[in-house]
Design an enzyme around this catalytic site. Structure first.
Site, PDB file in Angstrom:
ATOM      1  CG  HIS A  62      49.056  -9.098   9.432  1.00  0.00           C
ATOM      2  ND1 HIS A  62      48.589  -8.711  10.670  1.00  0.00           N
ATOM      3  CD2 HIS A  62      50.141  -8.316   9.149  1.00  0.00           C
ATOM      4  CE1 HIS A  62      49.368  -7.732  11.130  1.00  0.00           C
ATOM      5  NE2 HIS A  62      50.309  -7.476  10.235  1.00  0.00           N
TER       6      HIS A  62
ATOM      7  N   GLY B 237       0.797  -1.232   0.000  1.00  0.00           N
ATOM      8  CA  GLY B 237       0.000   0.000   0.000  1.00  0.00           C
ATOM      9  C   GLY B 237       0.824   1.273   0.000  1.00  0.00           C
TER      10      GLY B 237
ATOM     11  CE  LYS C 109      21.478   0.904  10.539  1.00  0.00           C
ATOM     12  NZ  LYS C 109      20.324   0.259  11.172  1.00  0.00           N
TER      13      LYS C 109
ATOM     14  CB  THR D  89       9.341   1.642  24.810  1.00  0.00           C
ATOM     15  OG1 THR D  89       8.203   2.183  24.133  1.00  0.00           O
ATOM     16  CG2 THR D  89       9.983   2.721  25.649  1.00  0.00           C
TER      17      THR D  89
ATOM     18  CG  LEU E  81       7.743  -2.350  -4.313  1.00  0.00           C
ATOM     19  CD1 LEU E  81       8.360  -3.159  -5.458  1.00  0.00           C
ATOM     20  CD2 LEU E  81       6.488  -3.060  -3.791  1.00  0.00           C
TER      21      LEU E  81
ATOM     22  NE  ARG F  24       9.205  -1.929  14.222  1.00  0.00           N
ATOM     23  CZ  ARG F  24       8.792  -0.850  13.543  1.00  0.00           C
ATOM     24  NH1 ARG F  24       9.189   0.358  13.925  1.00  0.00           N
ATOM     25  NH2 ARG F  24       8.007  -0.976  12.492  1.00  0.00           N
TER      26      ARG F  24
HETATM   27  P1  NAI Z   1      13.843  -2.871  22.274  1.00  0.00           P
HETATM   28  O1  NAI Z   1      12.883  -3.884  22.708  1.00  0.00           O
HETATM   29  O2  NAI Z   1      15.144  -3.268  21.659  1.00  0.00           O
HETATM   30  O3  NAI Z   1      14.201  -1.907  23.509  1.00  0.00           O
HETATM   31  C1  NAI Z   1      13.216  -1.190  24.218  1.00  0.00           C
HETATM   32  C2  NAI Z   1      13.779  -0.709  25.538  1.00  0.00           C
HETATM   33  O4  NAI Z   1      12.848   0.175  26.148  1.00  0.00           O
HETATM   34  C3  NAI Z   1      14.026  -1.844  26.523  1.00  0.00           C
HETATM   35  O5  NAI Z   1      15.353  -1.759  26.998  1.00  0.00           O
HETATM   36  C4  NAI Z   1      12.980  -1.584  27.619  1.00  0.00           C
HETATM   37  O6  NAI Z   1      13.417  -2.002  28.895  1.00  0.00           O
HETATM   38  C5  NAI Z   1      12.810  -0.065  27.540  1.00  0.00           C
HETATM   39  N1  NAI Z   1      11.535   0.441  28.084  1.00  0.00           N
HETATM   40  C6  NAI Z   1      10.284  -0.062  27.874  1.00  0.00           C
HETATM   41  N2  NAI Z   1       9.345   0.690  28.520  1.00  0.00           N
HETATM   42  C7  NAI Z   1      10.021   1.699  29.143  1.00  0.00           C
HETATM   43  C8  NAI Z   1       9.613   2.811  29.966  1.00  0.00           C
HETATM   44  N3  NAI Z   1       8.320   3.058  30.260  1.00  0.00           N
HETATM   45  N4  NAI Z   1      10.556   3.646  30.441  1.00  0.00           N
HETATM   46  C9  NAI Z   1      11.874   3.435  30.162  1.00  0.00           C
HETATM   47  N5  NAI Z   1      12.299   2.408  29.386  1.00  0.00           N
HETATM   48  C10 NAI Z   1      11.395   1.551  28.873  1.00  0.00           C
HETATM   49  O7  NAI Z   1      13.007  -1.935  21.296  1.00  0.00           O
HETATM   50  P2  NAI Z   1      13.426  -0.911  20.145  1.00  0.00           P
HETATM   51  O8  NAI Z   1      14.796  -0.370  20.346  1.00  0.00           O
HETATM   52  O9  NAI Z   1      12.276   0.032  20.057  1.00  0.00           O
HETATM   53  O10 NAI Z   1      13.476  -1.822  18.850  1.00  0.00           O
HETATM   54  C11 NAI Z   1      12.298  -2.499  18.393  1.00  0.00           C
HETATM   55  C12 NAI Z   1      12.639  -3.695  17.548  1.00  0.00           C
HETATM   56  O11 NAI Z   1      13.254  -3.317  16.340  1.00  0.00           O
HETATM   57  C13 NAI Z   1      13.590  -4.628  18.269  1.00  0.00           C
HETATM   58  O12 NAI Z   1      13.087  -5.941  18.181  1.00  0.00           O
HETATM   59  C14 NAI Z   1      14.882  -4.489  17.519  1.00  0.00           C
HETATM   60  O13 NAI Z   1      15.598  -5.705  17.489  1.00  0.00           O
HETATM   61  C15 NAI Z   1      14.424  -4.072  16.126  1.00  0.00           C
HETATM   62  N6  NAI Z   1      15.457  -3.242  15.502  1.00  0.00           N
HETATM   63  C16 NAI Z   1      16.633  -3.819  15.131  1.00  0.00           C
HETATM   64  C17 NAI Z   1      17.646  -3.064  14.604  1.00  0.00           C
HETATM   65  C18 NAI Z   1      18.925  -3.725  14.257  1.00  0.00           C
HETATM   66  O14 NAI Z   1      18.959  -4.941  14.156  1.00  0.00           O
HETATM   67  N7  NAI Z   1      20.008  -2.993  14.066  1.00  0.00           N
HETATM   68  C19 NAI Z   1      17.505  -1.614  14.395  1.00  0.00           C
HETATM   69  C20 NAI Z   1      16.243  -1.130  14.838  1.00  0.00           C
HETATM   70  C21 NAI Z   1      15.272  -1.923  15.359  1.00  0.00           C
END
Ligand code: NAI
Length: 462
Positions: free
Chosen positions: A441, A34, A51, A267, A38, A269
């Protein structure tokens, strides 16, 4: 109305990879999307644009901190935020157009619009209802909301708004020390913002190896990020053009306030499955709103499959891609497989952080005997020459068999280095196998070999 072998709903890394593989396997394939372009969240408002900003801001950091030492005189670098946004957009465009080209090349039809499943074997897009033997849901995820925090995507933003702020804020509060908070927090810190990260837990990046967590936090602090740990955010509200965040310290329940020009809510997804009509079809969901699937990505409704962030498991683009390819094999009557034990995770800060497999904590919890081989980038010649000697490689191997169980890297190019260990793990290699492999190396990857040597008779350069 058209008839297909398979229709995939969603064109993110899970969906588009699945569509291309289905077509390559000889299936008549369509993909519903949507958005105007893409690629889903990852290419449009996630991995790729972030990035671009991480790269540009790292270049700024290099110019400010390391150029002079290398004898490079460029004067004080200035940031043209508008131009940086244009660079970011051109990176997005190049990638999304690339998928469009791949769809044409592989004869995947792009059904433009938002899709729903009125009944098994049918997909509705706008007013058109198409037929498909198999339907694969790859609709991804969206930022989870936080009670008391109102997102306006201008001052209080999710990762989407954080990628296109009107100007670089002087101060920023990041809620959540997870991957998104630390990646985007470090972008703005490098661009000059005073960044304060508020985290509920006492550690950053929950689930990661504890030693890496500590070292990572220390390095980010050295770069100027401030941390308020053990603090639960209660509220974030906009006050004129700024925002006020209220949080409670878990240690004594005391309430505090902090103001900033911008607030990033990071916090977590949640799966995005709105409007698909799955409830009416009786598709089973988990308590966390994920679509339930069996080991072959099949839901409880025959002919309907699901992959990626919409189902259980780490919300990672490459996990979705693997599932996309495997689900394509399944619907083509072959055997698709994903090895969930070898899915790397990477944080694209500087230094990068990468991990795969078990942590010391998970091994201890499981009561498994293991050994640790660790090597600091301080002992790596290339890293020293490049002002990138912060960090280490840590390999965990079975104490008896020497089989590699996991690896954790913080340091230069960690996100690339981790893959030699992933390949080794896929082949069931021992640490000695890695240690006996000749490494060129001078390369960063010598640090991986030294960590493998540290699992045995010991490294050379430490
Ligand atoms: P996350 O789950 O990695 O971290 C969220 C953090 O927020 C946790 O440490 C949690 O304890 C904290 N939190 C939750 N409620 C809170 C509150 N009320 N007050 C203070 N702290 C609080 O979530 P994030 O960073 O939003 O990422 C979401 C998803 O996206 C993850 O599954 C991540 O792996 C993925 N992602 C991966 C990337 C990568 O592989 N480089 C880049 C961006 C996202």
């Amino acid at each position: 109305m058209a008839s297909y072998d398979v229709i995939i709903i969603g064109s993110g890394p899970g969906g588009y990879v699945c569509a291309i593989r289905c077509a390559q396997l000889g299936l008549k394939t369509a993909c519903v999307e949507g958005r105007d372009t893409l690629g889903g969240t990852c290419l449009n408002v996630g991995c790729i644009p972030s990035k671009a900003l991480l790269h540009a801001s790292h270049m700024l950091h290099e110019a400010e901190h390391n150029f002079a030492q290398m004898g490079l005189k460029v004067g004080a670098p200035k940031v043209d935020w508008k131009k940086m946004q244009t660079y970011k957009q051109s990176t997005i465009d190049a990638n999304t157009k690339g998928i469009e080209f791949l769809f044409k090349k592989n004869k995947v039809d792009w059904l433009k619009g938002w899709g729903s499943v009125p009944e098994p074997g049918k997909v509705k897009v706008g007013d058109d209802v198409h037929e498909a033997r198999s339907v694969i849901i790859a609709t991804g995820s969206e930022p989870a909301s936080l009670t008391g925090v109102e997102v306006d995507e201008k001052t209080v933003v999710t990762s989407t708004g954080a990628l296109e702020l009107g100007k670089i804020p002087k101060s920023m509060v990041v809620i959540g020390a997870g991957v998104i908070g630390l990646e985007l927090g470090s972008v703005y810190a490098r661009l000059g913002a005073e960044v304060t990260v508020i985290e509920y837990l006492d550690v950053v990046t929950p689930g990661m190896d504890a030693e890496v967590q500590k070292s990572f936090k220390r390095l980010l602090q050295k770069q100027g990020l401030k941390f308020i740990m053990g603090a639960a955010v209660q509220k974030a509200e906009t006050v004129k053009t700024r925002a006020k965040v209220t949080y409670k310290l878990r240690s004594d329940d005391s309430e505090h306030e902090i103001e900033a020009d911008a607030v990033l809510v990071a916090t977590g997804r949640k799966p995005y499955t709105d409007g698909l009509g799955l409830e009416a079809l009786g598709v089973e969901m988990t308590k966390r709103g994920q679509i339930k699937t069996d080991a072959h990505w099949q839901t409880n409704v025959p002919g309907i499959y699901a992959i990626g962030d919409a189902i259980a498991g780490p919300m990672l683009a490459h996990k979705a891609e693997d599932e996309g390819m495997a689900a394509a094999e399944q619907v083509a009557g072959k055997q698709g497989h994903v090895n969930y034990g070898v899915i790397p995770g990477v944080i694209y800060t500087h230094p990068e952080v990468a991990n795969v497999g078990e942590t010391e904590e998970t091994l201890k919890d499981a009561g498994r005997a293991y050994k640790v081989g660790k090597f600091s980038f301080m002992g790596n010649g290339r890293a020293k020459a490049n002002f990138a000697a912060d960090g280490f490689v840590k390999i965990l191997a079975d104490k008896e068999t020497d089989r590699i169980l996991g690896a954790h890297i913080i340091g230069p190019a960690a996100g690339d280095l981790i893959h030699e260990i992933c390949v080794a793990m896929e082949f069931g290699a021992s640490a000695e196998d890695l240690a006996m492999t000749c490494h060129a190396h001078p390369t960063y990857s010598e640090a991986v070999r030294e960590a493998a040597l540290a699992c045995g008779d010991g490294p050379i350069h430490s």
